[in-house]
Design an enzyme around this catalytic site. Structure first.
Site, short mmCIF file in Angstrom:
data_model
loop_
_atom_site.label_atom_id
_atom_site.label_comp_id
_atom_site.label_asym_id
_atom_site.label_seq_id
_atom_site.Cartn_x
_atom_site.Cartn_y
_atom_site.Cartn_z
CG ASP A 10 -76.31 -35.67 12.49
OD1 ASP A 10 -75.16 -36.07 12.21
OD2 ASP A 10 -76.59 -34.46 12.61
CD GLU A 371 -62.66 -98.33 46.40
OE1 GLU A 371 -63.12 -99.43 46.75
OE2 GLU A 371 -63.37 -97.35 46.15
#
Length: 455
Positions: A10, A371
């Site tokens: 501040d 497969e």
């Protein structure tokens, strides 16, 4: 290294001073004059680190830090409190609020920049881990990580040259950690590499040993590279602290050690270690999922495509043989059509298990698609590959495959095609094409057999 740093104070003069110091090091600097503006700024833009004053009107720095750490969007932003408060109780309160460090006004430039750069490196690493984990979740490869990191005691290695301070530190940490104390730095290095510690505390009180040597060695070993290190240094030894942060030490304490601050800093490091370990595990799991077939657990075609050229090139460079086998389950469509896809999936999983039992540790087994399965066999001549393929064919044929949930057992066979890499070099596509042609011949000539491509 650059980063976006938010300075919150501040008093405009303090903001300008910190901003000038950071800009001189080529950081991108944002500023805020109060806690509310800081929180709003963190919500709408990316911030890599926050330098936060404590004494501010409205909400103080402690509350700002608590709110940041409670918000998942901002919880991982490192916070350094820059304040005139210098009591241990203030530091402990800030650490409990989630702050990563404290700098006391007036701020030492060298210490400021070392701490900022150290925390930015840590934030960059954590951001990368979090981004990869988020990517995995976004593509549904992994569930959301929960926030619980566990309350069980941490595993801490204390490296301290004096028995009296070992006892004091271990006693202070007893509520939160199981402490292993050692006075020999080199033995401690081996112990850290062999164990699963969550924090190493190095007390810089050795008479004839540089403690930063141990810190450097811990950072250089693969097993301990990401292990948090907390350095305890003599009050006023700023040069050691700066060098330690440059080496990758994650936090530090000045003597005399306040037990509450020691606990707070240790807890922060242990929790961060657990969080980052989970993120790294998430990344590893993501990588594994990306290259693993979800049904069979074998490597998938993506892995084969990326890895096969490397294996072929390595074999050619070493003058070693390499063979490939493509195997296909005979009349697999009939299984799906007769018993359903669940039965078909069960057959594929069991087939993969039998593939694993037939291949050797150095062989690469992948589900190629449907497969079809592929085996890549390094250091394997055509004759040896034929033996492996015949063993797999026999294992598949020997015992029927059970349909789960029924008393049905299906006789299953497989056809296999073999090809060996050319001595002068080969490409993955050409090698697989020859093996596939051999597989087609095995199918055409009656199935349930092994056929090798012509040399």
């Amino acid at each position: 290294m650059t980063a976006r740093i938010l300075v919150v104070d501040d008093i405009p003069a303090n903001v300008k001073l910190l901003e000038a110091r950071l800009l001189a090091e080529y950081f991108d600097v944002l500023t805020a004059g109060n806690g509310y503006d800081a929180l709003a700024m963190c919500e709408r833009t990316q911030v890599d680190l926050i330098l936060l004053d404590i004494m501010m009107p409205g909400i103080d720095g402690f509350e700002v830090c608590e709110r940041l750490k409670a918000n998942p969007r901002t919880a991982h932003i490192p916070v350094v409190m820059v304040t005139a408060l210098d009591q241990p109780s203030d530091r402990v309160r800030g650490l409990k609020a989630g702050a990563d460090d404290f700098l006391t006004k007036p701020v030492n430039d060298l210490q400021l920049m070392s701490r900022v750069k150290s925390l930015v490196r840590l934030k960059t690493l954590t951001d990368e881990l979090r981004m990869r984990a988020a990517t995995a979740r976004a593509i549904s490869m992994e569930e959301e990580l929960d926030d619980s990191l566990g309350d069980e005691p941490g595993d801490v290695l204390l490296v301290d040259g004096r028995a009296s301070s070992q006892e004091r530190i271990a006693r202070a940490l007893k509520p939160i950690a199981d402490v292993t104390s050692m006075s020999d730095p080199q033995a401690a290095l081996f112990q850290a590499a062999e164990s699963n510690f969550e924090l190493v505390i190095v007390n810089a009180n050795f008479d004839d040993y540089d403690p930063l040597r141990l810190c450097s060695q811990l950072r250089s070993l693969e097993r301990t590279r990401f292990l948090p290190i907390l350095l305890i240094a003599e009050q006023g030894d700023d040069d050691m602290v700066v060098r330690a942060l440059d080496l990758g030490v994650t936090d530090y304490l000045m003597r005399p050690v306040d037990p509450n601050e020691l606990i707070a800093r240790s807890l922060t490091q242990i929790r961060r270690k657990r969080c980052n370990d989970r993120l790294r595990a998430s990344v590893r799991q993501t990588i594994e999922l990306a290259v693993t077939d979800g049904l069979t657990g074998l490597h998938n075609r993506r892995y084969l495509d990326n890895h096969m050229k490397l294996l072929i090139d390595r074999a050619a460079a070493r003058g070693r043989p390499l063979s490939v086998c493509i195997t296909d389950i005979d009349r697999f469509k009939l299984v799906n059509d007769t018993y359903g896809h669940d039965a078909g999936d069960a057959v594929l999983r069991e087939f993969a298990n039998r593939v694993r039992s037939a291949v050797r540790g150095a062989d690469l087994a992948c589900r190629y698609g449907g497969e079809e399965f592929v085996l890549v066999m390094p250091d394997t001549s055509a004759e040896m590959a034929a033996g492996v393929a015949e063993r797999l064919r026999a294992i598949v044929e020997r015992e029927p495959f059970r349909v789960p949930g029924t008393d049905v057992f299906l006789p299953v066979t497989a056809s296999l095609g073999l090809a060996s890499a050319l001595p002068a070099g080969d490409s993955p596509d050409a090698l697989l094409k020859r093996a596939d042609a051999a597989l087609y011949e095995a199918k055409r000539s009656g199935r349930n057999r092994v056929v090798a491509a012509a040399a």
